[in-house]
Design a protein around this motif. Structure first.
Motif, mmCIF file in Angstrom:
data_model
loop_
_atom_site.group_PDB
_atom_site.id
_atom_site.type_symbol
_atom_site.label_atom_id
_atom_site.label_comp_id
_atom_site.label_asym_id
_atom_site.label_seq_id
_atom_site.Cartn_x
_atom_site.Cartn_y
_atom_site.Cartn_z
ATOM 1 N N THR A 121 -11.737 -104.046 79.659
ATOM 2 C CA THR A 121 -10.714 -103.089 80.074
ATOM 3 C C THR A 121 -10.958 -101.755 79.366
ATOM 4 O O THR A 121 -11.851 -101.637 78.527
ATOM 5 C CB THR A 121 -9.304 -103.595 79.730
ATOM 6 N N SER A 122 -10.168 -100.765 79.693
ATOM 7 C CA SER A 122 -10.288 -99.455 79.054
ATOM 8 C C SER A 122 -9.901 -99.541 77.583
ATOM 9 O O SER A 122 -9.163 -100.452 77.174
ATOM 10 C CB SER A 122 -9.395 -98.435 79.759
ATOM 11 N N PRO A 123 -10.370 -98.599 76.757
ATOM 12 C CA PRO A 123 -9.998 -98.616 75.333
ATOM 13 C C PRO A 123 -8.491 -98.476 75.158
ATOM 14 O O PRO A 123 -7.869 -97.655 75.833
ATOM 15 C CB PRO A 123 -10.731 -97.399 74.752
ATOM 16 N N PRO A 124 -7.883 -99.267 74.285
ATOM 17 C CA PRO A 124 -6.451 -99.090 74.012
ATOM 18 C C PRO A 124 -6.221 -97.792 73.246
ATOM 19 O O PRO A 124 -7.165 -97.194 72.715
ATOM 20 C CB PRO A 124 -6.100 -100.314 73.164
ATOM 21 N N LEU A 125 -4.984 -97.341 73.187
ATOM 22 C CA LEU A 125 -4.662 -96.110 72.473
ATOM 23 C C LEU A 125 -5.150 -96.189 71.031
ATOM 24 O O LEU A 125 -4.937 -97.173 70.331
ATOM 25 C CB LEU A 125 -3.155 -95.870 72.485
ATOM 26 N N GLY A 126 -5.816 -95.121 70.600
ATOM 27 C CA GLY A 126 -6.319 -95.092 69.230
ATOM 28 C C GLY A 126 -7.744 -95.570 69.093
ATOM 29 O O GLY A 126 -8.314 -95.530 67.999
ATOM 30 N N LYS A 166 -21.597 -96.236 72.283
ATOM 31 C CA LYS A 166 -22.785 -96.369 73.122
ATOM 32 C C LYS A 166 -22.900 -97.759 73.719
ATOM 33 O O LYS A 166 -23.602 -97.964 74.711
ATOM 34 C CB LYS A 166 -24.038 -96.041 72.304
ATOM 35 N N THR A 167 -22.216 -98.716 73.122
ATOM 36 C CA THR A 167 -22.239 -100.095 73.621
ATOM 37 C C THR A 167 -21.058 -100.318 74.565
ATOM 38 O O THR A 167 -19.906 -100.133 74.185
ATOM 39 C CB THR A 167 -22.156 -101.106 72.462
ATOM 40 N N LYS A 168 -21.339 -100.726 75.793
ATOM 41 C CA LYS A 168 -20.293 -100.941 76.781
ATOM 42 C C LYS A 168 -19.344 -102.056 76.337
ATOM 43 O O LYS A 168 -19.778 -103.140 75.959
ATOM 44 C CB LYS A 168 -20.920 -101.307 78.124
ATOM 45 N N GLY A 169 -18.049 -101.760 76.369
ATOM 46 C CA GLY A 169 -17.049 -102.759 76.019
ATOM 47 C C GLY A 169 -16.773 -102.889 74.533
ATOM 48 O O GLY A 169 -15.946 -103.703 74.122
ATOM 49 N N LEU A 170 -17.453 -102.086 73.719
ATOM 50 C CA LEU A 170 -17.226 -102.104 72.271
ATOM 51 C C LEU A 170 -16.644 -100.754 71.868
ATOM 52 O O LEU A 170 -17.293 -99.721 72.009
ATOM 53 C CB LEU A 170 -18.534 -102.359 71.522
ATOM 54 N N TYR A 171 -15.418 -100.753 71.365
ATOM 55 C CA TYR A 171 -14.712 -99.516 71.046
ATOM 56 C C TYR A 171 -14.508 -99.386 69.542
ATOM 57 O O TYR A 171 -14.473 -100.378 68.817
ATOM 58 C CB TYR A 171 -13.364 -99.475 71.769
ATOM 59 N N GLU A 172 -14.359 -98.123 69.091
ATOM 60 C CA GLU A 172 -14.150 -97.857 67.673
ATOM 61 C C GLU A 172 -12.858 -97.068 67.478
ATOM 62 O O GLU A 172 -12.440 -96.320 68.369
ATOM 63 C CB GLU A 172 -15.330 -97.062 67.099
ATOM 64 N N PRO A 173 -12.210 -97.229 66.309
ATOM 65 C CA PRO A 173 -10.946 -96.511 66.081
ATOM 66 C C PRO A 173 -11.176 -95.009 65.954
ATOM 67 O O PRO A 173 -12.170 -94.556 65.377
ATOM 68 C CB PRO A 173 -10.435 -97.094 64.756
ATOM 69 N N SER A 174 -10.247 -94.225 66.494
ATOM 70 C CA SER A 174 -10.257 -92.775 66.294
ATOM 71 C C SER A 174 -9.414 -92.467 65.057
ATOM 72 O O SER A 174 -8.782 -93.363 64.483
ATOM 73 C CB SER A 174 -9.678 -92.075 67.521
ATOM 74 N N ASP A 175 -9.387 -91.200 64.647
ATOM 75 C CA ASP A 175 -8.605 -90.825 63.464
ATOM 76 C C ASP A 175 -7.120 -91.084 63.685
ATOM 77 O O ASP A 175 -6.436 -91.630 62.818
ATOM 78 C CB ASP A 175 -8.843 -89.350 63.127
ATOM 79 N N PHE A 176 -6.601 -90.691 64.862
ATOM 80 C CA PHE A 176 -5.173 -90.910 65.086
ATOM 81 C C PHE A 176 -4.877 -92.386 65.323
ATOM 82 O O PHE A 176 -3.773 -92.872 65.078
ATOM 83 C CB PHE A 176 -4.647 -90.032 66.223
ATOM 84 N N GLY A 177 -5.898 -93.135 65.762
ATOM 85 C CA GLY A 177 -5.740 -94.582 65.906
ATOM 86 C C GLY A 177 -5.520 -95.245 64.560
ATOM 87 O O GLY A 177 -4.730 -96.189 64.435
ATOM 88 N N ARG A 230 4.632 -92.389 68.837
ATOM 89 C CA ARG A 230 4.880 -91.383 69.877
ATOM 90 C C ARG A 230 4.325 -90.025 69.462
ATOM 91 O O ARG A 230 3.701 -89.317 70.261
ATOM 92 C CB ARG A 230 6.385 -91.274 70.139
ATOM 93 N N TYR A 231 4.578 -89.659 68.202
ATOM 94 C CA TYR A 231 4.140 -88.357 67.707
ATOM 95 C C TYR A 231 2.611 -88.265 67.701
ATOM 96 O O TYR A 231 2.042 -87.268 68.167
ATOM 97 C CB TYR A 231 4.683 -88.145 66.293
ATOM 98 N N LEU A 232 1.945 -89.287 67.187
ATOM 99 C CA LEU A 232 0.488 -89.269 67.093
ATOM 100 C C LEU A 232 -0.159 -89.206 68.474
ATOM 101 O O LEU A 232 -1.130 -88.475 68.691
ATOM 102 C CB LEU A 232 -0.003 -90.507 66.343
ATOM 103 N N VAL A 233 0.390 -89.967 69.406
ATOM 104 C CA VAL A 233 -0.171 -89.983 70.763
ATOM 105 C C VAL A 233 0.058 -88.636 71.447
ATOM 106 O O VAL A 233 -0.847 -88.079 72.071
ATOM 107 C CB VAL A 233 0.450 -91.130 71.587
ATOM 108 N N ALA A 234 1.276 -88.089 71.325
ATOM 109 C CA ALA A 234 1.583 -86.803 71.956
ATOM 110 C C ALA A 234 0.734 -85.671 71.376
ATOM 111 O O ALA A 234 0.324 -84.752 72.090
ATOM 112 C CB ALA A 234 3.070 -86.489 71.790
ATOM 113 N N ARG A 235 0.466 -85.759 70.065
ATOM 114 C CA ARG A 235 -0.298 -84.701 69.409
ATOM 115 C C ARG A 235 -1.785 -84.760 69.755
ATOM 116 O O ARG A 235 -2.450 -83.717 69.811
ATOM 117 C CB ARG A 235 -0.129 -84.823 67.886
ATOM 118 N N ASN A 236 -2.302 -85.957 69.988
ATOM 119 C CA ASN A 236 -3.743 -86.111 70.192
ATOM 120 C C ASN A 236 -4.151 -86.383 71.631
ATOM 121 O O ASN A 236 -5.340 -86.388 71.940
ATOM 122 C CB ASN A 236 -4.256 -87.252 69.311
ATOM 123 N N THR A 237 -3.182 -86.622 72.503
ATOM 124 C CA THR A 237 -3.478 -86.820 73.926
ATOM 125 C C THR A 237 -2.455 -86.037 74.741
ATOM 126 O O THR A 237 -1.603 -85.353 74.193
ATOM 127 C CB THR A 237 -3.403 -88.320 74.316
#
Length: 278
Positions: A161-166, A171-182, A208-215
């Motif tokens: 599925t798509s990367p969850p919030l954060g 480069k690897t399909k299906g492998l996600y890494e945390p972002s700073d706001f995550g 809510r604040y982190l998501v609104a500020r970064n997306t």
């Protein structure tokens, strides 16, 4: 044993413009699309409201139903035009349901396969019933193959599925890494795990604040709860009701995830079911 996130409840709304001999079939198609969406999104189906003609009476009954129960998070429609084609009227209904913390969402389109050639391309066709049967069987076979391939990927620890919030893609399909706001969302989760229900409102506001500020997204309370319940942040993949160990970097531990589910359960008085980690 990892606990399954609390299943959020949802209702459906279906409408046809006028009554004719095909009314029941039209409503059934909309209902199937709504049910398909709820199943895919792991939502608990509460009930469905149907309407013939202009939207109004049944939609208002759906609003009163949500307002009275207080535990409905989503109103699912086959498409937004079922509520209104006029954007201002549609937005007014969306805002009205938002006032009682119910999000109006549009159902995803089920996967379709069309094997029947067009009349312009050939001079002959199979009988309608046989053509439909062949198309349905091929679609089922293709769908089963896709499902098996997806399950194999999940068992290896990759998301389908798509990367969850954060989280963000790598480069690897299906492998996600945390972002700073995550990672900030992860800190809020850790605080809920430590302090329980008392910190839950703060965690919702922080997320809510982190998501609104970064997306460009503004989350409702129900959406934030789904984020906090998501086992992905604890290193697991939830696929078809089962949990699988993921290869991605978790933001919280298994124990912290269970503590968060317990806090949300205490706040909403909902039962948390247990499932086996595969």
């Amino acid at each position: 044993m990892l606990k399954e996130p609390p299943q959020l409840r949802a209702i459906g709304y279906c409408r046809v413009a006028s009554k004719d001999k095909d009314t029941n079939n039209k409503l059934e198609k909309q209902q199937n699309k709504v049910r398909y969406h709820m199943m895919n999104e792991d939502l608990e189906f509460a009930t469905s409201f149907n309407e013939i003609g202009q939207a109004g009476k049944a939609l208002m009954e759906a609003y009163d139903y949500c307002n009275a129960l207080g535990d409905i998070y989503y109103l699912v429609v086959s498409d937004f035009t079922r509520i209104a084609r006029d954007k201002k009227i549609l937005q007014a209904w969306i805002d009205k349901f938002a006032e009682i913390e119910v999000e109006v969402v549009e159902a995803h389109e089920p996967y379709k396969v069309n094997l029947i050639p067009s009349q312009e391309s050939v001079d002959y066709r199979l009988p309608c019933e046989l053509s439909q049967y062949v198309s349905e069987q091929f679609a089922k076979l293709q769908s089963d193959c896709v499902k098996r391939a997806m399950l194999d990927r999940v068992k290896k620890g990759y998301s389908v599925t798509s990367p969850p919030l954060g989280y963000r893609t790598t480069k690897t399909k299906g492998l996600y890494e945390p972002s700073d706001f995550g990672r900030g969302i992860g800190v809020a989760m850790q605080s809920v795990a430590r302090d329980g229900t008392a910190f839950l409102p703060n965690a919702i506001d922080i997320t809510r604040y982190l998501v609104a500020r970064n997306t460009d997204r503004k989350l409702t309370r129900s959406q934030v709860l789904r984020v906090l319940c998501n086992p992905y942040y604890a290193g697991y993949l939830n696929y078809q009701g089962n949990m699988y160990k993921g290869l991605h970097e978790p933001l919280i531990t298994h124990e912290q995830h269970e503590a968060i589910l317990k806090a949300i359960q205490n706040a909403s008085h909902k039962t948390v079911k247990k499932i086996v980690v595969k």
